[in-house]
Design a protein around this motif. Structure first.
Motif, PDB file in Angstrom:
ATOM      1  N   ALA A  25       0.840  -1.203   0.000  1.00  0.00           N
ATOM      2  CA  ALA A  25       0.000   0.000   0.000  1.00  0.00           C
ATOM      3  C   ALA A  25       0.875   1.252   0.000  1.00  0.00           C
ATOM      4  N   TYR A  26       1.972   1.236   0.750  1.00  0.00           N
ATOM      5  CA  TYR A  26       2.902   2.368   0.790  1.00  0.00           C
ATOM      6  C   TYR A  26       3.537   2.583  -0.588  1.00  0.00           C
ATOM      7  N   GLU A  28       2.320   1.664  -3.508  1.00  0.00           N
ATOM      8  CA  GLU A  28       1.279   2.105  -4.438  1.00  0.00           C
ATOM      9  C   GLU A  28       0.995   3.594  -4.260  1.00  0.00           C
ATOM     10  N   LYS A  29       0.992   4.048  -3.025  1.00  0.00           N
ATOM     11  CA  LYS A  29       0.718   5.455  -2.738  1.00  0.00           C
ATOM     12  C   LYS A  29       1.831   6.353  -3.269  1.00  0.00           C
ATOM     13  N   ASN A  30       3.069   5.899  -3.196  1.00  0.00           N
ATOM     14  CA  ASN A  30       4.208   6.727  -3.584  1.00  0.00           C
ATOM     15  C   ASN A  30       4.674   6.507  -5.016  1.00  0.00           C
TER      16      ASN A  30
END
Length: 93
Positions: A25-26, A28-30
């Motif tokens: 998730a980290y 994907e966010k960045n």
């Protein structure tokens, strides 16, 4: 296997899965998303395909679709249309 050992193994597996999920998730966010370039000037396929007007217009024969798109601009600026015209221009210089 003892019940406490089994609980430890299951708990560790769940913690590892949660860690992987948070990491993904980290990431994907960045991740920077860039839209695909649809500009025909950057398309090799458009520069290789024959002009769609080549069948109807003899002056379009031998031109790619990209060249066909620029043809009006070339004519307006008196840019040579053929290799022969280009050589004649170079010889005149």
């Amino acid at each position: 296997m003892k019940r406490s050992t089994m609980n430890t193994v299951v708990g560790s597996a769940l913690a590892a899965a949660a860690g992987v999920f948070v990491y993904k998730a980290y990431q994907e966010k960045n991740t920077v998303r860039v839209e695909e370039d649809h500009d025909m000037r950057n398309s090799r396929a458009i520069d290789e395909r024959e002009s769609v007007y080549a069948i109807e217009d003899s002056s379009e024969q031998g031109l790619s679709q990209l060249d066909s798109a620029y043809r009006e601009e070339w004519q307006a600026n008196a840019f040579p249309q053929t290799q022969k015209e280009l050589r004649e221009l170079e010889e005149d210089k």
